[in-house]
Design a protein around this motif. Structure first.
Motif, PDB file in Angstrom:
ATOM      1  N   LEU A   1       0.860  -1.289  -0.060  1.00 21.58           N
ATOM      2  CA  LEU A   1       0.039   0.254  -0.042  1.00 21.58           C
ATOM      3  C   LEU A   1       0.920   1.406  -0.099  1.00 21.58           C
ATOM      4  O   LEU A   1       0.722   2.159  -0.815  1.00 21.58           O
ATOM      5  CB  LEU A   1      -1.042   0.136   1.178  1.00 21.58           C
ATOM      6  CG  LEU A   1      -1.664   1.275   1.499  1.00 21.58           C
ATOM      7  CD1 LEU A   1      -2.775   1.290   0.272  1.00 21.58           C
ATOM      8  CD2 LEU A   1      -2.506   1.231   2.685  1.00 21.58           C
ATOM      9  N   PHE A   2       1.886   1.388   0.793  1.00 19.68           N
ATOM     10  CA  PHE A   2       2.661   2.599   0.861  1.00 19.68           C
ATOM     11  C   PHE A   2       3.678   2.570  -0.221  1.00 19.68           C
ATOM     12  O   PHE A   2       3.930   3.771  -0.822  1.00 19.68           O
ATOM     13  CB  PHE A   2       3.781   2.339   2.421  1.00 19.68           C
ATOM     14  CG  PHE A   2       2.957   2.507   3.371  1.00 19.68           C
ATOM     15  CD1 PHE A   2       2.539   3.892   3.901  1.00 19.68           C
ATOM     16  CD2 PHE A   2       2.452   1.523   4.127  1.00 19.68           C
ATOM     17  CE1 PHE A   2       1.827   4.121   5.240  1.00 19.68           C
ATOM     18  CE2 PHE A   2       1.783   1.596   5.406  1.00 19.68           C
ATOM     19  CZ  PHE A   2       1.670   2.848   5.745  1.00 19.68           C
ATOM     20  N   ILE A   3       4.101   1.518  -0.924  1.00 14.90           N
ATOM     21  CA  ILE A   3       4.936   1.617  -2.030  1.00 14.90           C
ATOM     22  C   ILE A   3       4.220   2.076  -3.331  1.00 14.90           C
ATOM     23  O   ILE A   3       4.524   2.985  -3.940  1.00 14.90           O
ATOM     24  CB  ILE A   3       5.493   0.240  -2.503  1.00 14.90           C
ATOM     25  CG1 ILE A   3       6.462  -0.154  -1.156  1.00 14.90           C
ATOM     26  CG2 ILE A   3       6.345   0.183  -3.566  1.00 14.90           C
ATOM     27  CD1 ILE A   3       6.986  -1.530  -1.235  1.00 14.90           C
ATOM     28  N   ARG A   4       2.885   1.519  -3.441  1.00 10.22           N
ATOM     29  CA  ARG A   4       2.050   2.078  -4.433  1.00 10.22           C
ATOM     30  C   ARG A   4       1.885   3.590  -4.346  1.00 10.22           C
ATOM     31  O   ARG A   4       1.710   4.308  -5.323  1.00 10.22           O
ATOM     32  CB  ARG A   4       0.781   1.471  -4.393  1.00 10.22           C
ATOM     33  CG  ARG A   4       0.863  -0.072  -5.057  1.00 10.22           C
ATOM     34  CD  ARG A   4      -0.235  -0.858  -5.095  1.00 10.22           C
ATOM     35  NE  ARG A   4      -0.348  -2.298  -5.332  1.00 10.22           N
ATOM     36  CZ  ARG A   4       0.040  -2.674  -6.531  1.00 10.22           C
ATOM     37  NH1 ARG A   4       0.026  -1.660  -7.644  1.00 10.22           N
ATOM     38  NH2 ARG A   4       0.183  -3.962  -6.809  1.00 10.22           N
ATOM     39  N   ALA A   5       1.245   3.929  -3.062  1.00  9.78           N
ATOM     40  CA  ALA A   5       1.282   5.474  -2.946  1.00  9.78           C
ATOM     41  C   ALA A   5       2.434   6.284  -3.031  1.00  9.78           C
ATOM     42  O   ALA A   5       2.221   7.499  -4.012  1.00  9.78           O
ATOM     43  CB  ALA A   5       0.904   5.768  -1.452  1.00  9.78           C
ATOM     44  N   PHE A   6       3.539   5.730  -2.840  1.00  6.71           N
ATOM     45  CA  PHE A   6       4.949   6.404  -3.001  1.00  6.71           C
ATOM     46  C   PHE A   6       5.241   6.492  -4.520  1.00  6.71           C
ATOM     47  O   PHE A   6       5.708   7.566  -4.965  1.00  6.71           O
ATOM     48  CB  PHE A   6       6.021   5.788  -2.437  1.00  6.71           C
ATOM     49  CG  PHE A   6       7.445   6.395  -2.380  1.00  6.71           C
ATOM     50  CD1 PHE A   6       7.928   7.712  -2.019  1.00  6.71           C
ATOM     51  CD2 PHE A   6       8.357   5.841  -3.394  1.00  6.71           C
ATOM     52  CE1 PHE A   6       8.970   8.317  -2.249  1.00  6.71           C
ATOM     53  CE2 PHE A   6       9.457   6.409  -3.507  1.00  6.71           C
ATOM     54  CZ  PHE A   6       9.887   7.658  -2.920  1.00  6.71           C
ATOM     55  N   ALA A   7       4.752   5.506  -5.100  1.00  8.05           N
ATOM     56  CA  ALA A   7       4.878   5.394  -6.683  1.00  8.05           C
ATOM     57  C   ALA A   7       4.340   6.310  -7.342  1.00  8.05           C
ATOM     58  O   ALA A   7       4.589   6.851  -8.466  1.00  8.05           O
ATOM     59  CB  ALA A   7       4.619   4.075  -7.115  1.00  8.05           C
ATOM     60  N   LEU A   8       3.039   6.949  -6.782  1.00  4.24           N
ATOM     61  CA  LEU A   8       2.282   7.921  -7.559  1.00  4.24           C
ATOM     62  C   LEU A   8       2.847   9.418  -7.425  1.00  4.24           C
ATOM     63  O   LEU A   8       2.393  10.367  -8.036  1.00  4.24           O
ATOM     64  CB  LEU A   8       0.898   7.942  -6.927  1.00  4.24           C
ATOM     65  CG  LEU A   8      -0.010   6.719  -7.292  1.00  4.24           C
ATOM     66  CD1 LEU A   8      -1.032   6.563  -6.712  1.00  4.24           C
ATOM     67  CD2 LEU A   8      -0.161   6.405  -8.700  1.00  4.24           C
ATOM     68  N   VAL A   9       3.552   9.462  -6.192  1.00  7.21           N
ATOM     69  CA  VAL A   9       3.887  11.022  -5.903  1.00  7.21           C
ATOM     70  C   VAL A   9       5.568  11.011  -5.679  1.00  7.21           C
ATOM     71  O   VAL A   9       5.863  12.339  -5.131  1.00  7.21           O
ATOM     72  CB  VAL A   9       3.345  11.653  -4.682  1.00  7.21           C
ATOM     73  CG1 VAL A   9       1.838  11.217  -4.678  1.00  7.21           C
ATOM     74  CG2 VAL A   9       3.559  10.494  -3.530  1.00  7.21           C
ATOM     75  N   TRP A  10       6.277  10.134  -6.032  1.00  8.48           N
ATOM     76  CA  TRP A  10       7.704  10.203  -5.563  1.00  8.48           C
ATOM     77  C   TRP A  10       8.313  11.438  -6.630  1.00  8.48           C
ATOM     78  O   TRP A  10       9.395  11.958  -5.910  1.00  8.48           O
ATOM     79  CB  TRP A  10       8.291   8.947  -6.008  1.00  8.48           C
ATOM     80  CG  TRP A  10       8.644   8.775  -7.666  1.00  8.48           C
ATOM     81  CD1 TRP A  10       7.652   7.832  -8.510  1.00  8.48           C
ATOM     82  CD2 TRP A  10       9.776   9.031  -8.171  1.00  8.48           C
ATOM     83  NE1 TRP A  10       8.271   7.999  -9.576  1.00  8.48           N
ATOM     84  CE2 TRP A  10       9.430   8.752  -9.705  1.00  8.48           C
ATOM     85  CE3 TRP A  10      10.977   9.640  -7.967  1.00  8.48           C
ATOM     86  CZ2 TRP A  10      10.429   8.952 -10.616  1.00  8.48           C
ATOM     87  CZ3 TRP A  10      11.940  10.009  -9.112  1.00  8.48           C
ATOM     88  CH2 TRP A  10      11.504   9.679 -10.526  1.00  8.48           C
ATOM     89  N   HIS A  11       7.979  11.541  -7.843  1.00 12.58           N
ATOM     90  CA  HIS A  11       8.678  12.581  -8.376  1.00 12.58           C
ATOM     91  C   HIS A  11       8.273  13.907  -7.904  1.00 12.58           C
ATOM     92  O   HIS A  11       9.136  14.643  -7.916  1.00 12.58           O
ATOM     93  CB  HIS A  11       8.146  12.454  -9.872  1.00 12.58           C
ATOM     94  CG  HIS A  11       6.652  12.320 -10.215  1.00 12.58           C
ATOM     95  ND1 HIS A  11       5.781  11.237  -9.824  1.00 12.58           N
ATOM     96  CD2 HIS A  11       5.681  13.321 -10.559  1.00 12.58           C
ATOM     97  CE1 HIS A  11       4.640  11.692 -10.080  1.00 12.58           C
ATOM     98  NE2 HIS A  11       4.421  12.882 -10.539  1.00 12.58           N
ATOM     99  N   TRP A  12       7.045  14.215  -7.428  1.00 11.24           N
ATOM    100  CA  TRP A  12       6.703  15.463  -6.812  1.00 11.24           C
ATOM    101  C   TRP A  12       7.554  15.570  -5.613  1.00 11.24           C
ATOM    102  O   TRP A  12       8.126  16.872  -5.073  1.00 11.24           O
ATOM    103  CB  TRP A  12       5.135  15.657  -6.402  1.00 11.24           C
ATOM    104  CG  TRP A  12       4.477  15.396  -7.711  1.00 11.24           C
ATOM    105  CD1 TRP A  12       3.452  14.532  -8.011  1.00 11.24           C
ATOM    106  CD2 TRP A  12       4.188  16.354  -8.795  1.00 11.24           C
ATOM    107  NE1 TRP A  12       3.023  14.617  -9.203  1.00 11.24           N
ATOM    108  CE2 TRP A  12       3.415  15.946  -9.778  1.00 11.24           C
ATOM    109  CE3 TRP A  12       5.060  17.624  -9.177  1.00 11.24           C
ATOM    110  CZ2 TRP A  12       3.166  16.531 -10.934  1.00 11.24           C
ATOM    111  CZ3 TRP A  12       4.597  18.151 -10.083  1.00 11.24           C
ATOM    112  CH2 TRP A  12       3.857  17.973 -10.963  1.00 11.24           C
TER     113      TRP A  12
END
Length: 739
Positions: free
Chosen positions: A338-349
Motif C-alpha cells: 500500500l505504501f509503495i504504491r502510494a509512493f510510486a504515484l507521488v515520488w517525482h513530486w
C-alpha cells in the motif's frame, strides 16, 4: 416578573451606585450623590441595551461580568468600589481571513529573503583581488585534493578483489540455502570496509593539511573545507555503492539491472559532488579569495544548474521508476504494498520539492542550507529504515499463530482462535502507531513539527496518556471477555475424564449468557472509552434511558416475547433438538433466541414462532415415550386365539436386541378394551425411550400382522345390506337381508 422589574430599576439607577458600566452609566461618582444625573435619552438607552446584550451574548465576558458583580457585592463599604469593565470581545476571523493572513506572512518572509539575496549580490563590500595569494592558496589546495583523491582511489582499488570474493561467497551460500545470514553479512562487511578506507583517507588528509598549509591559516581553512566536503560526499557515495553496487553485482542487496545501477550510481554521485564541492568548497573560497558578490552569484548559478539537471533526471526517468516501484509493490507484503504504491504515484513530486527547497535554502542561507538538508535527509532515511524494520517484524509476527496444547484445545475450543485474534489486532494497531510515529518524526526532522516539545508538553502528553489508558482498558476488557467466554465454553464440552455433555437446556442457557456478557462488556467498554477521550457520556446515558422507556412503551410485544422466553428457558420447557407440538405445528426445535423459537417441520418448512404467541405446547422428549397399540379383530374370531397371537408377536418383538433396548420395562396387555357389532379390540402398551415410540410401534405392527396371518386371525369384515328395488305401483315387501 418581579425579578425583571428589580433588574430594570437597578439598571437605570446604576449611576447612584458608584459603578461604571460603559454605555449604561454616565460616570457619576459618590461625591455627586446630591446632584441627580440627567435622564438618558432614548438613543442612550438603546446603546446601553446593545452593549449589555453584547456582553451577555459572549460566554467569557458574561462569566467575567458575573464575577465582577459578585466582587462588587462582597466589597466592604469603607473600601473603594471597583469599576466593572466588561472584557473585550475578540472578533472571530473567518477561514478565508486566516488563509489570507498566513499567505501574507509567508509572502512577506519570502520577499524579505529575496531582498536580502539582492543586497548580497549588489550591496556587499568589495574586496581587492590578490592574484599571488590566490595562486599560492590554489596550488596548496590542489596538491591536497589530488593526494586525497589518489590515495582513496588506490585504497578502493586494492579492496576491489576482496569485494568480489565476498560477493561470490555470499551468493554461493545464499544459493545453497545453508543460511540466509551470509549474504547480508557480506554486504554489511563491505560497507564497513568502505567506511574504514574513508576514515583512513581522512586521517592521512588531516596529516597532509598539517604539512601543506605553509603556515597560512587561510590555506588551512580552505583545505579543511575540502576535507569536510570530501568526508560528507564520500560517505553519501558509500551509501550509493551499498544500494546500487555497480562494479560488484553480487553484493547488490536489491534486484536492479546492471545498466540501471550504473546509470543512477554515476549520476547521483556527480550530483552529490556538484552540490557538496560547489556549496561547501567553491562558494566559500570564491567569497574569501575573490569577492563576496561573485561568491553569492556563483552560489545562485550552481544551485540553479543543479536544480534544473535534477528535475530533468526526475521527469526523464519518471515512468521507469514508477513501473519499478509498482513491480516491487506486487512482490511485497500487503501492508508495504500500500505504501509503495502510494509512493510510486507521488515520488517525482517529492523529489522535485526536495531539490527546489534545497535550491531556495542555499540561496537564502548558503552556510547552513546543505548541512540542514543533508542532516534532515539522513535522519529521514534512518527513520524510514527503522520504521520499515519494525513494521516488517510486526508483519512477520502477524503471519504466525499460537498453538495451544491438545488438552487445552479440547477443554477450551475457542481459546486459541480468540487469543490469536487479539494478538493479530494488537500487532496491526502497533504497526499503525509505528507509521504515525515515523510520520511525526519525519516532520520533526524537516523542522515542520516539534515532536519532542509536543510529546512533553500540552496536547502530546495528554494524547499519550489517553492512548495508554485506552490500551489498558481494551487489554483488561479483552482479558475479561476471553476468561469468561472460555469458562462458559468449557462447560459446553466434555472433558478428557469423560464428563458428559451438558443438557440441551444448559447449552441454551450458557449460550444466551455468553451473548449477554458480550453485549454488556462491549457496552461498558465503549462508554469508558468515550469518557476517556473527553466525550460527556451523561447525555448518552440519559438518552439511552429515555430511549429505553420509549421502546418499552412502543414495543410491548417484544418485551413480552423476551420475558416469556426467559421463563420458558428457566422452566426447561424446550431445548434445541426437541420434538415439540406448538399449536397446529409439529417439528424439531432448531434455534432459540430471546425473542422467538425456530421449528422445522418434517416437510422441511421452517417456522419462526414468537414466545408470546405460545400458550401451550407439547414436548416429546421429556422423560419417556409411550406406545398404546389397539388392534381390531373380527367379532366371530376366537378371543383367546387372538390374544395368544398378539402375545406371540410381542414376545418375538422383545427378542429383537435393537428393539428391546428401546423399551423400558415390560409391555402391558389390557386384553379386550372395546366391542362393536363387527369387531372387538385388543390393546397392548409399551413405555419407551424419548422419541423411540414410533420405531417400536412400526416394528410391533409388522410382528402383529405376521402372527395374525399365521394364526388365521381375521380383521373385521365390512358388511353391507342390499335391499331390492320395489316394482312400480306395488308397495315394497320385506325380504331377507343379504350380507
Amino acid at each position: 416578573m418581579p425579578w425583571i422589574l428589580v433588574f430594570l430599576f437597578c439598571l437605570f439607577c446604576a449611576p447612584a451606585q458608584a459603578v461604571t458600566i460603559p454605555g449604561v452609566t454616565t460616570g457619576a461618582s459618590a461625591s455627586q450623590e446630591k446632584a441627580p444625573p440627567p435622564e438618558p435619552d432614548v438613543e442612550q438607552k438603546k446603546a446601553a441595551y446593545r452593549a449589555l446584550a453584547d456582553v451577555l451574548e459572549n460566554d467569557t465576558s458574561r462569566q467575567e461580568l458575573i464575577e465582577q458583580l459578585r466582587k462588587v457585592a462582597d466589597t466592604p463599604p469603607k473600601e473603594q468600589v471597583p469599576v466593572i469593565t466588561p472584557p473585550e470581545v475578540e472578533d472571530q476571523k473567518t477561514v478565508l481571513e486566516n488563509i489570507t493572513d498566513v499567505g501574507r506572512h509567508y509572502g512577506e518572509a519570502l520577499s524579505s529573503r529575496f531582498a536580502q539575496l539582492y543586497r548580497n549580490l549588489i550591496g556587499s563590500p568589495h574586496k581587492a583581488f590578490n592574484p599571488q595569494t590566490f595562486s599560492n592558496a590554489a596550488s596548496h589546495f590542489l596538491i591536497l585534493a589530488a593526494s586525497v583523491f589518489t590515495l582513496y582511489w588506490l585504497l578502493r582499488l586494492c579492496a576491489w578483489p576482496l569485494y568480489l570474493k565476498m560477493g561470490r561467497w555470499g551468493r554461493k551460500k545464499n544459493r545453497e540455502k545453508s543460511s540466509w545470514l551470509h549474504l547480508p553479512l557480506m554486504i554489511s562487511a563491505a560497507f564497513v570496509i568502505d567506511l574504514l578506507l574513508l576514515a583512513l583517507t581522512l586521517f592521512v588528509g588531516q596529516v597532509l593539511i598539517e604539512t601543506l598549509h605553509a603556515g597560512s591559516k587561510t590555506i588551512a581553512f580552505q583545505q579543511g573545507l575540502f576535507l569536510n566536503a570530501f568526508a560528507l560526499i564520500e560517505f553519501f557515495k558509500a551509501l550509493l555503492r551499498l544500494i546500487f553496487c555497480p562494479r560488484v553485482p553480487d553484493l547488490r542487496p536489491f534486484t536492479i539491472q546492471d545498466e540501471s545501477a550504473k546509470y543512477w550510481a554515476v549520476r547521483l554521485s556527480i550530483l552529490s559532488g556538484l552540490i557538496g564541492y560547489g556549496l561547501m568548497v567553491a562558494v566559500p573560497i570564491i567569497s574569501n579569495q575573490v569577492n563576496v558578490q561573485i561568491g553569492a552569484l556563483a552560489n545562485v548559478l550552481i544551485m540553479i544548474c543543479i536544480t534544473v539537471w535534477a528535475l530533468y533526471l526526475i521527469f526523464h526517468n519518471k515512468r521507469a521508476i514508477t513501473e519499478s516501484l509498482l513491480h516491487l509493490a506486487d512482490r511485497s507484503l500487503t501492508f508495504f504494498s500500500l505504501f509503495i504504491r502510494a509512493f510510486a504515484l507521488v515520488w517525482h513530486w517529492l523529489a522535485s520539492a526536495y531539490f527546489i527547497v534545497l535550491c531556495f535554502f542555499s540561496l537564502f542561507d548558503p552556510g547552513n542550507s546543505l548541512k540542514f538538508m543533508m542532516g534532515a535527509t539522513f535522519r529521514s532515511l534512518a527513520i524510514i529504515g527503522i520504521a520499515a524494520f519494525v513494521s516488517g517484524l510486526l508483519s512477520r509476527w502477524l503471519s504466525k499463530t499460537i498453538t495451544l496444547s491438545p488438552h487445552v484445545q479440547r477443554n477450551y475450543p475457542e481459546l486459541q482462535k480468540r487469543v490469536n485474534g487479539w494478538i493479530s489486532v494488537s500487532l496491526k494497531v502497533a504497526r499503525i502507531l509505528t507509521v504515525c510515529v515515523a510520520i511525526m518524526l519525519l516532520l520533526n526532522a524537516w523542522g515542520l513539527f516539534d515532536f519532542w516539545n509536543w510529546l512533553h508538553n500540552g496536547a502530546g502528553e495528554k494524547t499519550v496518556d489517553v492512548l495508554i489508558r485506552i490500551a489498558l482498558i481494551l487489554f483488561f476488557s479483552a482479558i475479561g471477555w476471553t476468561l469468561l467466554a472460555s469458562l462458559i465454553e468449557n462447560r459446553l464440552v466434555s472433558d478428557v475424564h469423560g464428563r458428559p455433555l451438558p443438557s440441551a437446556r444448559a447449552r441454551t442457557l450458557l449460550t444466551l449468557c455468553r451473548n449477554a456478557l458480550a453485549v454488556i462488556i462491549s457496552t461498558i467498554t465503549i462508554m469508558i472509552l468515550l469518557s476517556e477521550i473527553g466525550v460527556n457520556i451523561a447525555p448518552l446515558l440519559a438518552g439511552a434511558g429515555a430511549l429505553g422507556l420509549a421502546i418499552s412503551f412502543g414495543s410491548q410485544t417484544l418485551v413480552k416475547d423476551i420475558i416469556t422466553g426467559v421463563f420458558i428457558q428457566f422452566e426447561n420447557g424446550m431445548n434445541t433438538g426437541d420434538l415439540v407440538t406448538i399449536g397446529p405445528l409439529t417439528g424439531t426445535v432448531e434455534r432459540m433466541s430471546i425473542r422467538s423459537v425456530g421449528v422445522r417441520q418434517d416437510t422441511g418448512a421452517y417456522h419462526i414462532i414468537p414466545w408470546s404467541s405460545i400458550t401451550t405446547f407439547a414436548n416429546f422428549v421429556r422423560g419417556i415415550g409411550s406406545v398404546v397399540a389397539n388392534y381390531d379383530v373380527d367379532r366371530h374370531e376366537d378371543a383367546e386365539k387372538a390374544k395368544q397371537a398378539l402375545r406371540a408377536a410381542v414376545e418375538e418383538l422383545m427378542e429383537m436386541e435393537d428393539i428391546r433396548g428401546l423399551v423400558i420395562g415390560e409391555p402391558s396387555f389390557a386384553g379386550i378394551v372395546g366391542l362393536t357389532n363387527t369387531a372387538f379390540t385388543l390393546r397392548v402398551s409399551f413405555t419407551t425411550q424419548p422419541l423411540k415410540q414410533w420405531t417400536v410401534r412400526f416394528a410391533l405392527d409388522s410382528m402383529v400382522k405376521k402372527h395374525f396371518d399365521l394364526a388365521d386371525v381375521r380383521a373385521p369384515v365390512q358388511t353391507y345390506q342390499l335391499l331390492p328395488a320395489p316394482a312400480s305401483g306395488t308397495p315394497p315387501t320385506p325380504e331377507e337381508p343379504t350380507l
